[in-house]
Design an enzyme around this catalytic site. Structure first.
Site, short mmCIF file in Angstrom:
data_model
loop_
_atom_site.label_atom_id
_atom_site.label_comp_id
_atom_site.label_asym_id
_atom_site.label_seq_id
_atom_site.Cartn_x
_atom_site.Cartn_y
_atom_site.Cartn_z
N GLU A 159 -8.64 72.60 58.56
CA GLU A 159 -9.40 72.34 56.67
C GLU A 159 -11.10 72.52 56.99
O GLU A 159 -11.60 71.11 56.92
CB GLU A 159 -9.14 71.07 56.32
CG GLU A 159 -8.49 70.64 56.21
CD GLU A 159 -7.62 69.17 55.39
OE1 GLU A 159 -8.21 68.53 55.14
OE2 GLU A 159 -6.53 69.10 55.01
N GLU A 264 2.49 72.89 54.23
CA GLU A 264 2.63 71.10 53.61
C GLU A 264 2.40 71.31 52.38
O GLU A 264 1.81 70.35 51.56
CB GLU A 264 0.58 70.43 53.66
CG GLU A 264 0.28 70.39 54.77
CD GLU A 264 -1.12 69.83 55.31
OE1 GLU A 264 -1.58 69.19 54.84
OE2 GLU A 264 -1.27 69.84 56.71
O1 9MR Z 1 0.00 62.69 54.84
C1 9MR Z 1 -0.84 62.26 55.71
C2 9MR Z 1 -1.11 61.14 55.20
O2 9MR Z 1 -0.02 59.61 55.68
C3 9MR Z 1 -2.34 60.68 55.69
O3 9MR Z 1 -2.58 59.25 55.18
C4 9MR Z 1 -3.61 61.16 55.28
C5 9MR Z 1 -5.01 60.51 55.92
O4 9MR Z 1 -5.91 61.40 56.69
O5 9MR Z 1 -3.54 62.55 55.62
C6 9MR Z 1 -2.61 62.89 55.08
O6 9MR Z 1 -2.24 65.00 56.07
C7 9MR Z 1 -3.31 64.77 55.55
C8 9MR Z 1 -2.78 66.35 56.83
O7 9MR Z 1 -3.09 65.76 58.16
C9 9MR Z 1 -4.10 67.22 56.19
N1 9MR Z 1 -3.62 67.33 55.12
C10 9MR Z 1 -3.62 67.31 53.81
C11 9MR Z 1 -2.67 65.93 53.86
C12 9MR Z 1 -3.01 64.97 52.74
O8 9MR Z 1 -3.76 64.51 52.85
#
Ligand code: 9MR
Length: 372
Positions: A159, A264
């Site tokens: 990102e 994802e």
């Molecule tokens: O699914 C993840 C969630 O449990 C966390 O709270 C969150 C915190 O930043 O991150 C989520 O995963 C993210 C991923 O690492 C990167 N892309 C977006 C995902 C959804 O937010």
């Protein structure tokens, strides 16, 4: 007497019927497996949370080994967890994940080496560029080095782009300048020569952000640094999947000589408080019952939309199976999804292929059917 006989017969018949039913139930999960059905096409992955990695959730463990041949840690390899102090690393959960992968023959995609979010507090407080550079170098060398050859791939940078395709205003851009992405890949290449290296982001199927990602990837390649693939996260809404942009992205990214992954994937079905799709974890909105319309179950019409969405997507993935390397769902079942808590906390969303009881949903059947 006759009545008794009938009763006995009735009971035996009911037993046979329910035995048959439970066999059928077992068959669904035992014999029909996404990873088997798609094994000649691409890897099928899931995100795993801590309880699943520690095999504390037995229902999830059954599905994980039956259905998936790839896995991404949802949180436990992010820097705030794995590198909590300047000189302190916590490899406990990541080591467990590697062991799980070995046990069930699941390829691990490590996530995420360099990301502006979920940074440890001491990094967020750093003021001088030298210290940021030192953290950046130590982190990549130590973490990517430890897991070289033990994980299949890394999301090296996650990102780094804004929606308009320019570089995201992060601590790394501010302190290290725009070349930090190339530098991250250079260091990862040295530390992890036996690991595939990817750039990962959301909405990079959208034209402007896609152009930014292509420029970034070309820059890495022009520097003579290795990048093996790009991850399109795939946080979309079931009613609004940008199929044309996704197809164009597969074509354009693969033309750079790299693999395309959907890393994802989930399809939200709840109303969005804003226009457009995003996955910026900092965006939040207020809860209201109106914004949580399916708390007691999903209406058939919405379920049908979700099913159609997954069917359309997998048709497209199959069309480009030589270019698509992996499709990973962001969670094993609906109860685990981050979309129950984002962008509005406390909602009930239904974005995955398995429901809250770990049962395959009609969308699962539709994805399987495409291969029959
Ligand atoms: O699914 C993840 C969630 O449990 C966390 O709270 C969150 C915190 O930043 O991150 C989520 O995963 C993210 C991923 O690492 C990167 N892309 C977006 C995902 C959804 O937010």
């Amino acid at each position: 007497m006759i009545k008794n006989k009938f009763n006995r017969f009735g009971i035996i018949a009911i037993c046979l019927l329910s035995f048959g039913y439970s066999c059928a139930q077992k068959n669904i999960s035992k014999n029909i497996s996404l990873k088997e059905v798609y094994k000649k096409d691409f890897l099928i992955g899931t995100a795993l949370n801590g309880r699943q990695i520690e095999e504390k959730d037995s229902n999830a463990v059954v599905l994980i080994q039956q259905q998936f041949n790839a896995a991404t840690p949802e949180n436990i390899m992010k820097s705030e967890v794995i590198h909590p102090g300047w000189d302190t690393y916590n490899f406990d959960m990541a080591d467990k994940l590697v062991a799980l992968g070995k046990k069930y023959k699941i390829k691990i995609n490590a996530h995420a080496l360099i990301w502006h979010s979920q940074l440890p507090g001491y990094v967020r407080r750093l003021k001088d560029a030298d210290s940021v550079k030192q953290f950046f170098t130590n982190h990549i060398k130590t973490v990517a080095g430890r897991y070289d050859g033990k994980v299949f791939s890394w999301d090296v940078v996650n990102e780094a782009l804004e929606e308009d395709g320019t570089m995201r205003k992060s601590i790394f851009l501010e302190k290290l300048g725009p070349d930090f992405v190339t530098e991250a890949f250079r260091l990862a290449q040295q530390a992890a020569p036996n690991t595939e290296l990817y750039y990962n982001d959301y909405n990079i199927e959208q034209p402007k952000k896609r152009a930014g990602a292509i420029a970034l990837i070309k820059k890495i390649q022009a520097a003579g640094v290795r990048i093996d693939g790009v991850g399109i996260q795939g946080h979309w809404r079931a009613s609004n999947i940008p199929l044309k942009d996704i197809e164009q992205s597969i074509v354009e990214f693969s033309a750079l000589g790299i693999k395309v992954m959907f890393t994802e994937l989930d399809l939200g079905v709840l109303p969005n408080p804003w226009d457009g799709d995003a996955a910026d974890v900092n965006m939040k909105a207020e809860y209201s019952a109106k914004m949580n319309p399916y708390a007691n179950g999903l209406p058939d019409s919405v379920e049908a939309k979700l099913t159609k969405g997954y069917e359309d997507l997998f048709k497209l993935f199959l069309k480009y199976k030589g270019k698509v390397g992996r499709v990973t769902f962001w969670g094993v079942n609906d109860s685990q999804s981050w979309l129950n808590g984002w962008p509005i906390p406390g909602r009930t969303n239904y974005p995955l292929l398995f429901d809250r009881n770990f049962k395959p949903k009609p969308a699962f059947d539709a994805v399987i059917k495409l291969k029959k």
